[in-house]
Design a protein around this motif. Structure first.
Motif, PDB file in Angstrom:
ATOM      1  N   ASN A 148     -29.301   3.722  69.418  1.00  0.00           N
ATOM      2  CA  ASN A 148     -29.226   4.775  70.433  1.00  0.00           C
ATOM      3  C   ASN A 148     -30.538   4.950  71.183  1.00  0.00           C
ATOM      4  N   ILE A 149     -31.256   3.862  71.358  1.00  0.00           N
ATOM      5  CA  ILE A 149     -32.515   3.851  72.090  1.00  0.00           C
ATOM      6  C   ILE A 149     -32.569   2.589  72.936  1.00  0.00           C
ATOM      7  N   PRO A 150     -33.328   2.605  74.042  1.00  0.00           N
ATOM      8  CA  PRO A 150     -33.438   1.405  74.873  1.00  0.00           C
ATOM      9  C   PRO A 150     -34.172   0.280  74.139  1.00  0.00           C
ATOM     10  N   VAL A 151     -33.682  -0.941  74.333  1.00  0.00           N
ATOM     11  CA  VAL A 151     -34.297  -2.133  73.759  1.00  0.00           C
ATOM     12  C   VAL A 151     -34.662  -3.080  74.903  1.00  0.00           C
ATOM     13  N   GLN A 153     -44.885  -1.144  80.335  1.00  0.00           N
ATOM     14  CA  GLN A 153     -44.819  -0.214  81.461  1.00  0.00           C
ATOM     15  C   GLN A 153     -43.453   0.469  81.518  1.00  0.00           C
ATOM     16  N   LEU A 154     -42.414  -0.328  81.362  1.00  0.00           N
ATOM     17  CA  LEU A 154     -41.064   0.239  81.378  1.00  0.00           C
ATOM     18  C   LEU A 154     -40.866   1.198  80.209  1.00  0.00           C
ATOM     19  N   LEU A 180     -39.787   5.179  80.211  1.00  0.00           N
ATOM     20  CA  LEU A 180     -38.586   5.643  79.510  1.00  0.00           C
ATOM     21  C   LEU A 180     -38.882   6.795  78.549  1.00  0.00           C
ATOM     22  N   ILE A 181     -40.039   6.757  77.888  1.00  0.00           N
ATOM     23  CA  ILE A 181     -40.330   7.822  76.931  1.00  0.00           C
ATOM     24  C   ILE A 181     -40.666   9.140  77.621  1.00  0.00           C
ATOM     25  N   GLU A 182     -40.770   9.125  78.951  1.00  0.00           N
ATOM     26  CA  GLU A 182     -40.938  10.370  79.698  1.00  0.00           C
ATOM     27  C   GLU A 182     -39.607  11.094  79.870  1.00  0.00           C
ATOM     28  N   LYS A 183     -38.510  10.403  79.563  1.00  0.00           N
ATOM     29  CA  LYS A 183     -37.185  10.995  79.703  1.00  0.00           C
ATOM     30  C   LYS A 183     -36.686  11.501  78.351  1.00  0.00           C
ATOM     31  N   SER A 184     -35.739  12.412  78.393  1.00  0.00           N
ATOM     32  CA  SER A 184     -35.169  12.974  77.165  1.00  0.00           C
ATOM     33  C   SER A 184     -34.548  11.863  76.319  1.00  0.00           C
ATOM     34  N   PRO A 185     -34.882  11.809  75.031  1.00  0.00           N
ATOM     35  CA  PRO A 185     -34.268  10.787  74.171  1.00  0.00           C
ATOM     36  C   PRO A 185     -32.757  10.944  74.060  1.00  0.00           C
ATOM     37  N   ASP A 186     -32.262  12.176  74.211  1.00  0.00           N
ATOM     38  CA  ASP A 186     -30.814  12.385  74.188  1.00  0.00           C
ATOM     39  C   ASP A 186     -30.152  11.840  75.447  1.00  0.00           C
ATOM     40  N   VAL A 187     -30.821  11.970  76.581  1.00  0.00           N
ATOM     41  CA  VAL A 187     -30.288  11.417  77.822  1.00  0.00           C
ATOM     42  C   VAL A 187     -30.225   9.896  77.750  1.00  0.00           C
ATOM     43  N   LEU A 188     -31.283   9.282  77.239  1.00  0.00           N
ATOM     44  CA  LEU A 188     -31.299   7.825  77.120  1.00  0.00           C
ATOM     45  C   LEU A 188     -30.192   7.347  76.186  1.00  0.00           C
ATOM     46  N   ALA A 189     -30.023   8.040  75.064  1.00  0.00           N
ATOM     47  CA  ALA A 189     -28.975   7.671  74.113  1.00  0.00           C
ATOM     48  C   ALA A 189     -27.593   7.819  74.743  1.00  0.00           C
ATOM     49  N   ALA A 190     -27.382   8.916  75.471  1.00  0.00           N
ATOM     50  CA  ALA A 190     -26.077   9.172  76.075  1.00  0.00           C
ATOM     51  C   ALA A 190     -25.757   8.143  77.155  1.00  0.00           C
ATOM     52  N   ILE A 191     -26.736   7.812  77.984  1.00  0.00           N
ATOM     53  CA  ILE A 191     -26.510   6.827  79.046  1.00  0.00           C
ATOM     54  C   ILE A 191     -26.179   5.464  78.449  1.00  0.00           C
ATOM     55  N   LYS A 192     -26.936   5.052  77.431  1.00  0.00           N
ATOM     56  CA  LYS A 192     -26.679   3.751  76.813  1.00  0.00           C
ATOM     57  C   LYS A 192     -25.283   3.709  76.214  1.00  0.00           C
ATOM     58  N   LYS A 193     -24.901   4.759  75.502  1.00  0.00           N
ATOM     59  CA  LYS A 193     -23.573   4.797  74.872  1.00  0.00           C
ATOM     60  C   LYS A 193     -22.475   4.883  75.929  1.00  0.00           C
ATOM     61  N   LEU A 194     -22.689   5.692  76.950  1.00  0.00           N
ATOM     62  CA  LEU A 194     -21.701   5.852  78.019  1.00  0.00           C
ATOM     63  C   LEU A 194     -21.423   4.525  78.710  1.00  0.00           C
TER      64      LEU A 194
END
Length: 266
Positions: A104-107, A198-199, A203-217
């Motif tokens: 649930n995190i960007p790779v 850099q990327l 990414l860590i400036e964004k909510s970890p829940d938002v990143l998880a939700a976008i990836k899953k969505l």
């Protein structure tokens, strides 16, 4: 944490650096390396502090592919690699690609040198950034095999069927620019590890829940029905609004000092 074949370095900002560490063998995958990758993914999955993963290879190459001699010389190794209880389940070979997508995190895969059979692992990443001199190939047919490490689940989303079939049948070696044109890469640069960092920092400036939700969505609904997508959009948004990180994101957007909490369960 360090193992002989895969290293895991978790930075204070939550960026996890994962390195395939068999440079004397071009990071070719033997059975122990498959196990080490799978174990590393499990460690990351259980650590809520980790925000982003950067996956790279030590030495001159990202990953040349399967260590054919090591795996195929002993039938028991091939059995351990390919065994599954049910046909639709994932075996160890498929997990080292597919499990990255389950996180649930960007790779981010930072690719250099040869990324041949190892392209299957890179396809498990959400973003693939390659050096301009890298070479990539779906090379299994050269060895009388088919690609069976779950990378096909991504290839079918990224490429037209005729182009995917041609590359898979011919085992053609692509330059980074060619791979970019085929949608197998996200970016090409002269320093993929620096660009990946850099990327990761953005990414860590964004909510970890938002990143998880976008990836899953996106992963679960990209080719699904509109109704299913609408339902998941609404449910995830409610879940985010009910969490602590949304208000923190608002504060940060307004220029206030705030620190995100660990992501919730997604």
């Amino acid at each position: 944490m360090t193992t002989n074949l895969v290293t895991l370095n978790i930075q204070d900002n939550g960026v996890a650096q994962v390195t395939l560490n068999r440079p004397d063998k071009l990071n070719a995958l033997n059975l122990d390396m498959f196990k080490a990758i799978n174990k590393t993914i499990s460690l990351i999955d259980n650590n809520k502090r980790i925000r982003v993963v950067i996956l790279s290879g030590a030495g001159e190459d990202f990953c040349s592919g399967l260590d054919i001699k090591s795996v195929m010389s002993r039938p028991i190794n091939a059995i351990k690699l390919l065994f599954k209880w049910l046909p639709g389940n994932r075996n160890l070979a498929q997990k080292v690609t597919n499990e990255w997508r389950k996180l649930n995190i960007p790779v981010i895969a930072a690719i250099h040198g040869r990324c041949w059979g190892g392209l299957q692992i890179a396809l498990g990443a959400d973003f693939r950034i390659a050096h301009q001199d890298a070479s990539l190939s779906i090379m299994e047919s050269k060895w009388g095999l088919i690609p069976d490490m779950a990378g096909n689940t991504q290839v079918r989303k990224l490429m037209p069927i005729d182009q995917a079939m041609k590359l898979t049948m011919t085992a053609e070696v692509l330059t980074a620019e060619q791979a970019l044109q085929y949608n197998l890469l996200t970016e090409v640069t002269d320093d993929p590890l620096d660009r990946a960092n850099q990327l990761a920092l953005s990414l860590i400036e964004k909510s970890p829940d938002v990143l998880a939700a976008i990836k899953k969505l996106f992963n679960d609904n990209w080719n699904g029905s509109e109704r299913a997508l609408f339902a998941k959009e609404s449910w995830y948004q409610v879940k985010i609004l009910a969490g602590k990180n949304q208000s923190i994101a608002t504060k940060k957007a307004l220029g206030k000092d705030a620190t995100y909490k660990n992501r919730g369960n997604w």
